[in-house]
Scaffold this motif. Structure first.
Motif, PDB file in Angstrom:
ATOM      1  N   ALA A 158      37.454  27.912  40.569  1.00 49.36           N
ATOM      2  CA  ALA A 158      38.415  28.918  41.030  1.00 49.36           C
ATOM      3  C   ALA A 158      37.754  30.279  41.220  1.00 49.36           C
ATOM      4  N   ASP A 159      36.871  30.662  40.291  1.00 49.77           N
ATOM      5  CA  ASP A 159      36.194  31.948  40.422  1.00 49.77           C
ATOM      6  C   ASP A 159      35.350  32.009  41.688  1.00 49.77           C
ATOM      7  N   ASP A 160      34.695  30.915  42.014  1.00 49.70           N
ATOM      8  CA  ASP A 160      33.844  30.870  43.204  1.00 49.70           C
ATOM      9  C   ASP A 160      34.685  30.954  44.479  1.00 49.70           C
ATOM     10  N   TYR A 161      35.829  30.247  44.497  1.00 49.93           N
ATOM     11  CA  TYR A 161      36.734  30.349  45.650  1.00 49.93           C
ATOM     12  C   TYR A 161      37.172  31.803  45.863  1.00 49.93           C
ATOM     13  N   LEU A 162      37.575  32.443  44.779  1.00 50.33           N
ATOM     14  CA  LEU A 162      38.027  33.831  44.877  1.00 50.33           C
ATOM     15  C   LEU A 162      36.897  34.756  45.330  1.00 50.33           C
ATOM     16  N   HIS A 163      35.727  34.600  44.743  1.00 48.89           N
ATOM     17  CA  HIS A 163      34.591  35.455  45.087  1.00 48.89           C
ATOM     18  C   HIS A 163      34.261  35.334  46.577  1.00 48.89           C
ATOM     19  N   LYS A 164      34.181  34.113  47.081  1.00 50.38           N
ATOM     20  CA  LYS A 164      33.832  33.911  48.491  1.00 50.38           C
ATOM     21  C   LYS A 164      34.957  34.377  49.408  1.00 50.38           C
ATOM     22  N   GLY A 165      36.191  34.095  49.021  1.00 53.41           N
ATOM     23  CA  GLY A 165      37.320  34.527  49.850  1.00 53.41           C
ATOM     24  C   GLY A 165      37.440  36.034  49.935  1.00 53.41           C
ATOM     25  N   LEU A 166      37.238  36.707  48.817  1.00 49.76           N
ATOM     26  CA  LEU A 166      37.336  38.171  48.813  1.00 49.76           C
ATOM     27  C   LEU A 166      36.186  38.806  49.590  1.00 49.76           C
ATOM     28  N   ALA A 167      35.031  38.143  49.619  1.00 52.06           N
ATOM     29  CA  ALA A 167      33.926  38.649  50.443  1.00 52.06           C
ATOM     30  C   ALA A 167      34.300  38.566  51.928  1.00 52.06           C
ATOM     31  N   THR A 204      47.474  22.216  41.141  1.00 47.72           N
ATOM     32  CA  THR A 204      46.023  22.241  41.304  1.00 47.72           C
ATOM     33  C   THR A 204      45.404  23.562  40.844  1.00 47.72           C
ATOM     34  N   VAL A 205      46.224  24.452  40.278  1.00 48.24           N
ATOM     35  CA  VAL A 205      45.728  25.767  39.854  1.00 48.24           C
ATOM     36  C   VAL A 205      46.231  26.046  38.435  1.00 48.24           C
ATOM     37  N   ALA A 206      45.323  26.478  37.565  1.00 49.17           N
ATOM     38  CA  ALA A 206      45.641  26.707  36.148  1.00 49.17           C
ATOM     39  C   ALA A 206      46.400  28.018  35.947  1.00 49.17           C
ATOM     40  N   ASP A 207      47.041  28.131  34.787  1.00 47.84           N
ATOM     41  CA  ASP A 207      47.831  29.325  34.476  1.00 47.84           C
ATOM     42  C   ASP A 207      46.999  30.599  34.562  1.00 47.84           C
ATOM     43  N   ALA A 208      45.818  30.593  33.968  1.00 45.96           N
ATOM     44  CA  ALA A 208      44.995  31.804  33.946  1.00 45.96           C
ATOM     45  C   ALA A 208      44.631  32.242  35.363  1.00 45.96           C
ATOM     46  N   THR A 209      44.341  31.268  36.215  1.00 42.70           N
ATOM     47  CA  THR A 209      44.004  31.592  37.605  1.00 42.70           C
ATOM     48  C   THR A 209      45.217  32.149  38.332  1.00 42.70           C
ATOM     49  N   LEU A 210      46.383  31.544  38.120  1.00 38.44           N
ATOM     50  CA  LEU A 210      47.593  32.032  38.774  1.00 38.44           C
ATOM     51  C   LEU A 210      47.916  33.458  38.336  1.00 38.44           C
ATOM     52  N   GLU A 211      47.751  33.757  37.059  1.00 37.51           N
ATOM     53  CA  GLU A 211      48.001  35.127  36.585  1.00 37.51           C
ATOM     54  C   GLU A 211      47.038  36.116  37.247  1.00 37.51           C
ATOM     55  N   ARG A 212      45.799  35.708  37.385  1.00 36.76           N
ATOM     56  CA  ARG A 212      44.817  36.574  38.043  1.00 36.76           C
ATOM     57  C   ARG A 212      45.185  36.800  39.512  1.00 36.76           C
ATOM     58  N   ILE A 213      45.650  35.749  40.155  1.00 38.20           N
ATOM     59  CA  ILE A 213      46.067  35.864  41.558  1.00 38.20           C
ATOM     60  C   ILE A 213      47.237  36.833  41.690  1.00 38.20           C
ATOM     61  N   GLY A 214      48.194  36.751  40.764  1.00 35.40           N
ATOM     62  CA  GLY A 214      49.322  37.679  40.799  1.00 35.40           C
ATOM     63  C   GLY A 214      48.875  39.122  40.681  1.00 35.40           C
TER      64      GLY A 214
END
Length: 439
Positions: A166-175, A197-207
């Motif tokens: 998830a961190d890698d998806y976010l890093h590449k997408g934000l770039a 398909t997405v964990a709680d911690a990731t969803l909170e970060r996305i919010g």
């Protein structure tokens, strides 16, 4: 008084502006300058008030706002018809995910998105809200043909050819977001694939990121009954309740499909002002069910229309989605007045724009908005007579009747012909990938 110079004057037999609601204008014109609508007025008056560098006469046409595809996986056009007649999870696990594991790449996404963009423009779609890997490749494809887009920064927990976690998806997408943030037609959303398909911690970060960057959240929700049952078993909550607990429900959330909803789900979505992307054809084809659109609208929810991907539809055709949405609402409620033609068109235009936070810019033919326009030709005897143009758009005409398309005042389709790319190139691209995927 001297006439005012403008870039473009489009004169049409009928104009359906979407705003004001339930309005059809006859023998009117749209004046465009610097990519924006400067006036909508009777044709005779327009000829007196404006002198245009270019005048387009549409004497047998309906002019509408450009259509807005509120949910798509453009690159999956390369998998059109690859795995038909399967339910969702078998379709994903047995066909789509294995194919993506073998073939997904920058080239795959760029070429698939190019085919999709061409198909959408030919069908009157001027804006696409997309969700897929390698968004930079989708941006390049859409930019080439001049399609307006909101590109999802896709996030999922498991690895793919594109990213490891998830961190890698976010890093590449934000770039990619940073690289394209100043483009006039390309915008972005955060796109967690689905609650399952997405964990709680990731969803909170996305919010938190969505609030910080002022981006929409684009997520599949309640597509199948199994999804809801699995969430109750593993999380003790329905997916929408879980998203509410994590702070994701709000006016910037676009929930895709939203088929299996109980009263509590609908109340939560309405309370938080969420939007829904209704994809009737994909939902029927995968036997996922029929979203309770009439109930959503009665509760004041904003509902737009999406095609989903060509792998599950199998067309990126909003004319078909408008008709299917209208007919499905009537069938499922037993009410022939449900989802009338004007509302179906609004769902495919202004309501989609509102869901994306772009209703100040697109979605209706109104002074000050971008000139995203679609002309539909009524000339075939099979389509005549025409008593109610908006009803014709929904129940008689189709994407093959689209003659001309403009995005931000720039013509992208003229007389049914794309101006930025040739059919020869598109055919070559499609055949190349058909051979690769067949192997």
């Amino acid at each position: 008084m001297m006439p005012t110079p403008v870039d473009l004057l489009i004169e049409a037999r009928w104009i359906i502006p979407v705003e004001p609601a339930d309005t059809t204008l006859e023998h009117h014109a749209v004046a465009v300058h610097n990519g924006r609508i400067v006036a909508v007025l009777p044709t005779a008056e327009a000829r007196l008030r404006y002198t245009a560098a270019e005048t387009v006469s549409l004497p047998e046409h309906i002019l509408t706002p450009g259509l807005i595809n509120l949910h798509c996986h453009a690159a999956m056009t390369l998998m059109r018809g690859l795995a038909d007649d399967l339910p969702l999870m078998r379709w994903l696990q047995e066909a789509i995910w294995p194919t993506e594991a073998r073939h997904a790449s920058t080239a795959f996404v760029r070429d698939g998105s190019l085919l999709a963009a061409a198909e959408m423009l030919r069908g009157g779609i001027t804006t696409c809200n997309d969700m897929y890997f390698y968004p930079e490749a989708t941006a390049e494809a859409f930019d080439r043909v001049g399609l307006r887009a909101v590109l999802g920064i896709t996030i999922i927990e498991f690895p793919s050819q594109y990213a490891s976690d998830a961190d890698d998806y976010l890093h590449k997408g934000l770039a990619t977001f940073d690289a394209w943030r100043d483009h006039p037609l390309i915008r972005f959303a955060l796109a967690p694939h689905a609650p399952y398909t997405v964990a709680d911690a990731t969803l909170e970060r996305i919010g938190s990121l969505a609030d910080e960057l002022e981006l929409p959240i684009h997520i599949h929700i309640h597509e199948t009954a199994q999804e809801v049952e699995d969430s109750l078993r593993t999380c003790g909550q329905r997916p929408i309740t879980r998203l509410e607990t994590l702070g994701l429900l709000g006016p910037n959330l676009i929930g895709v499909h939203a088929v299996h909803l109980n009263d509590g789900d609908i109340e939560r979505l309405a309370l938080h002002g969420c939007a829904v992307a209704h994809c009737p054809t994909s939902n029927m084809k995968l036997a996922s069910g029929a979203a309770p659109v009439a109930r959503l609208l009665d509760k004041g929810l904003n509902v737009g229309l999406g095609t989903d991907g060509a792998a599950s539809n199998n067309r990126l055709d909003l004319f078909r989605e408008m008709q299917q949405a209208s007919l499905l609402a009537k069938l499922s409620t037993g009410d022939a007045t449900a989802l009338p033609a004007h509302r179906a068109l609004r769902m495919a235009t202004l309501d989609g724009a509102r869901a994306l936070g772009l209703d100040h810019e697109i979605g209706s033919i109104a002074t000050g908005k971008a000139a995203d326009l679609c002309a539909v030709h009524i000339a075939d005897p099979d389509a005549l007579p025409c008593f109610h143009p908006v009803s014709h758009l929904i129940h008689v005409l189709g994407r093959h009747d689209v003659s001309d398309v403009w995005v931000a005042g720039q013509q992208r389709l003229q007389g049914g012909r794309l101006l930025q790319i040739t059919n020869t190139e598109l055919l070559s691209t499609a055949r190349l990938w058909q051979n690769r995927l067949r192997q």
